[in-house]
Motif scaffolding. Structure first.
Motif, mmCIF file in Angstrom:
data_model
loop_
_atom_site.group_PDB
_atom_site.id
_atom_site.type_symbol
_atom_site.label_atom_id
_atom_site.label_comp_id
_atom_site.label_asym_id
_atom_site.label_seq_id
_atom_site.Cartn_x
_atom_site.Cartn_y
_atom_site.Cartn_z
ATOM 1 N N ASN A 1 -93.889 -41.480 41.508
ATOM 2 C CA ASN A 1 -93.895 -40.192 42.189
ATOM 3 C C ASN A 1 -94.673 -39.167 41.375
ATOM 4 O O ASN A 1 -94.302 -38.858 40.239
ATOM 5 C CB ASN A 1 -92.465 -39.676 42.398
ATOM 6 C CG ASN A 1 -91.694 -40.469 43.418
ATOM 7 O OD1 ASN A 1 -92.295 -41.205 44.209
ATOM 8 N ND2 ASN A 1 -90.381 -40.363 43.420
ATOM 9 N N LEU A 2 -95.737 -38.645 41.968
ATOM 10 C CA LEU A 2 -96.545 -37.592 41.338
ATOM 11 C C LEU A 2 -96.642 -36.371 42.263
ATOM 12 O O LEU A 2 -97.574 -35.587 42.176
ATOM 13 C CB LEU A 2 -97.947 -38.129 41.016
ATOM 14 C CG LEU A 2 -97.996 -39.187 39.915
ATOM 15 C CD1 LEU A 2 -99.324 -39.932 39.949
ATOM 16 C CD2 LEU A 2 -97.788 -38.551 38.540
ATOM 17 N N LEU B 1 -98.300 -39.026 46.214
ATOM 18 C CA LEU B 1 -99.286 -38.088 45.654
ATOM 19 C C LEU B 1 -99.355 -36.803 46.476
ATOM 20 O O LEU B 1 -100.327 -36.053 46.370
ATOM 21 C CB LEU B 1 -100.666 -38.753 45.629
ATOM 22 C CG LEU B 1 -100.894 -39.812 44.546
ATOM 23 C CD1 LEU B 1 -102.093 -40.687 44.892
ATOM 24 C CD2 LEU B 1 -101.086 -39.172 43.182
ATOM 25 N N ASN B 2 -98.335 -36.537 47.261
ATOM 26 C CA ASN B 2 -98.442 -35.386 48.148
ATOM 27 C C ASN B 2 -98.312 -34.056 47.401
ATOM 28 O O ASN B 2 -97.807 -33.983 46.281
ATOM 29 C CB ASN B 2 -97.429 -35.471 49.301
ATOM 30 C CG ASN B 2 -96.006 -35.162 48.905
ATOM 31 O OD1 ASN B 2 -95.694 -34.100 48.387
ATOM 32 N ND2 ASN B 2 -95.115 -36.121 49.144
ATOM 33 N N LEU C 1 -100.335 -39.085 50.864
ATOM 34 C CA LEU C 1 -101.429 -38.209 50.423
ATOM 35 C C LEU C 1 -101.420 -36.878 51.184
ATOM 36 O O LEU C 1 -102.404 -36.151 51.162
ATOM 37 C CB LEU C 1 -102.770 -38.912 50.638
ATOM 38 C CG LEU C 1 -103.062 -40.097 49.720
ATOM 39 C CD1 LEU C 1 -104.169 -40.968 50.297
ATOM 40 C CD2 LEU C 1 -103.438 -39.625 48.314
ATOM 41 N N GLN C 2 -100.330 -36.565 51.824
ATOM 42 C CA GLN C 2 -100.289 -35.346 52.627
ATOM 43 C C GLN C 2 -100.299 -34.096 51.741
ATOM 44 O O GLN C 2 -99.998 -34.155 50.558
ATOM 45 C CB GLN C 2 -99.057 -35.339 53.528
ATOM 46 C CG GLN C 2 -97.730 -35.274 52.794
ATOM 47 C CD GLN C 2 -96.548 -35.304 53.741
ATOM 48 O OE1 GLN C 2 -96.667 -35.009 54.921
ATOM 49 N NE2 GLN C 2 -95.385 -35.670 53.218
ATOM 50 N N TYR C 3 -100.673 -32.976 52.342
ATOM 51 C CA TYR C 3 -100.728 -31.687 51.645
ATOM 52 C C TYR C 3 -101.618 -31.731 50.404
ATOM 53 O O TYR C 3 -101.239 -31.306 49.328
ATOM 54 C CB TYR C 3 -99.319 -31.203 51.271
ATOM 55 C CG TYR C 3 -98.461 -30.886 52.467
ATOM 56 C CD1 TYR C 3 -98.691 -29.743 53.236
ATOM 57 C CD2 TYR C 3 -97.438 -31.750 52.862
ATOM 58 C CE1 TYR C 3 -97.909 -29.472 54.353
ATOM 59 C CE2 TYR C 3 -96.653 -31.484 53.972
ATOM 60 C CZ TYR C 3 -96.896 -30.334 54.720
ATOM 61 O OH TYR C 3 -96.131 -30.067 55.822
ATOM 62 N N ASN C 4 -102.811 -32.288 50.586
ATOM 63 C CA ASN C 4 -103.859 -32.191 49.579
ATOM 64 C C ASN C 4 -105.043 -31.453 50.198
ATOM 65 O O ASN C 4 -104.890 -30.762 51.209
ATOM 66 C CB ASN C 4 -104.243 -33.573 49.064
ATOM 67 C CG ASN C 4 -103.321 -34.062 47.964
ATOM 68 O OD1 ASN C 4 -103.430 -33.662 46.822
ATOM 69 N ND2 ASN C 4 -102.377 -34.941 48.328
#
Length: 345
Positions: A113-114, A138-139, A162-165
């Motif tokens: 979790n990052l 990676l969100n 990868l959401q909210y990048n």
């Protein structure tokens, strides 16, 4: 005969006691840095205002939680002694970069979790050793792009968030090796299209989020995504919610709607060479003329391919160029005047 045996036993007892004390220093219930569950080999160091990873985390730890600290960077060897980890969470820190190789010893890791950091980019090969990884979060970072092949070694991956990048594009084939992937979140980015065949190898995909992207449905690059959504409608959750910038559903786009070719991401604008046009006119009409981006880079010394120079930057460079030419002309005139004066004298 019993002397060496007794000595060995005492050494083992003392070593065990020392390790136990070291673990207690890390995990004291009465105010120590972290909380530990020895039965589950779990260490939780969340909300401790840490600026570095504690150095005395037990080597047999399987779950390590470091959420909501003040970690802005990681040592390249921060986790090298924790090869038993199956779960690592760094959610809610201030990480802007990841040092190459920082995860290379975590060969048993299943979840990483990052989330909620400030990552702007990922190093090439950063996940290559995580072949057992099942979940990658990676969100809520600041990723503008992804390295080529960044997920190629993650054959066991089932969830990729990868959401909210701020992703503006996806590399060709970026998901090709993720044949076990069931959940993929790409919503709330800046994607205008996806490469052809981008999702063709996702044989087990069940949930794919695409909403809140500025999908460009006037460009024929959108036709692959539109067709793919129509074919998977009803079998993959979430895909129908993808909408164009004009709020039309992507799955409804036809060849007639998307008749235009896309403008290449390697082109931008510039003034015509060899004309003397007032700056005000240049500023108003500069967007009408397209030249390759690399010409701009040579002219301006600009080296970031993902960020094109703005109009004011162009005008500043042009005015500097004209100023230099004027200085050279005045200097030449002065030299000619001096030579002429000396001849008359």
């Amino acid at each position: 005969m019993m002397g060496p045996v007794l000595a060995a036993c005492l050494l083992i007892i003392l070593s065990t006691a020392w390790i136990s004390q070291a673990n207690e220093a890390l995990c004291k219930k009465d105010g120590g840095v972290c909380s530990c569950n020895n039965n589950k080999n779990s260490v939780d160091c969340s909300y401790k205002k840490l600026t570095a990873i504690p150095s005395n985390i037990p080597a047999d730890t399987k779950k390590l939680v470091l959420n909501y600290n003040k970690l802005s960077k990681l040592s390249p060897t921060a986790f090298h002694s924790l090869s038993k980890l199956t779960y690592l969470s760094l959610t809610g820190n201030k990480l802007q970069t990841l040092p190459p190789g920082v995860f290379d010893h975590l060969v048993a890791l299943g979840t990483l979790n990052l989330n909620n950091n400030q990552l702007e980019s990922l190093p090439q090969g950063i996940f290559d050793k995580l072949t057992k990884l099942s979940i990658l979060q990676l969100n809520s970072n600041k990723l503008h792009s992804l390295p080529e092949g960044v997920f190629d070694k993650l054959a066991e991956l089932k969830t990729l968030d990868l959401q909210y990048n701020q992703l503006e594009r996806l590399p060709n084939g970026v998901f090709d090796k993720l044949t076990q992937l069931g959940t993929l979140y790409l919503d709330d980015n800046q994607l205008r299209s996806v490469p052809k065949e981008a999702f063709d190898n996702l044989q087990n995909i069940k949930d794919l989020r695409l909403e809140e992207n500025p999908w460009d449905c006037s460009c024929n690059d959108i036709l692959y995504l539109s067709k793919w959504i129509r074919e998977k409608e009803g079998t993959v959750n979430g895909i129908e919610s993808a909408t164009c910038v004009d709020n039309k559903a992507v799955l409804e786009i036809t060849e007639k709607d998307a008749a235009s070719d896309c403008v290449s991401p390697n082109t931008t604008t510039a003034i015509p060479i060899g004309t003397m046009t007032p700056a005000s006119v240049i500023y108003d009409d500069i967007h009408e003329i397209k030249v390759p981006q690399e010409n701009f880079q040579k002219f301006l010394g600009y080296q970031e391919p993902d960020h094109l120079p703005t109009q004011p930057q162009c005008l500043m460079s042009i005015s500097g160029y004209l100023g230099l030419m004027m200085s050279l002309m005045l200097t030449s005139a002065a030299i000619l005047y001096v030579i002429h004066f000396l001849k008359k004298a």
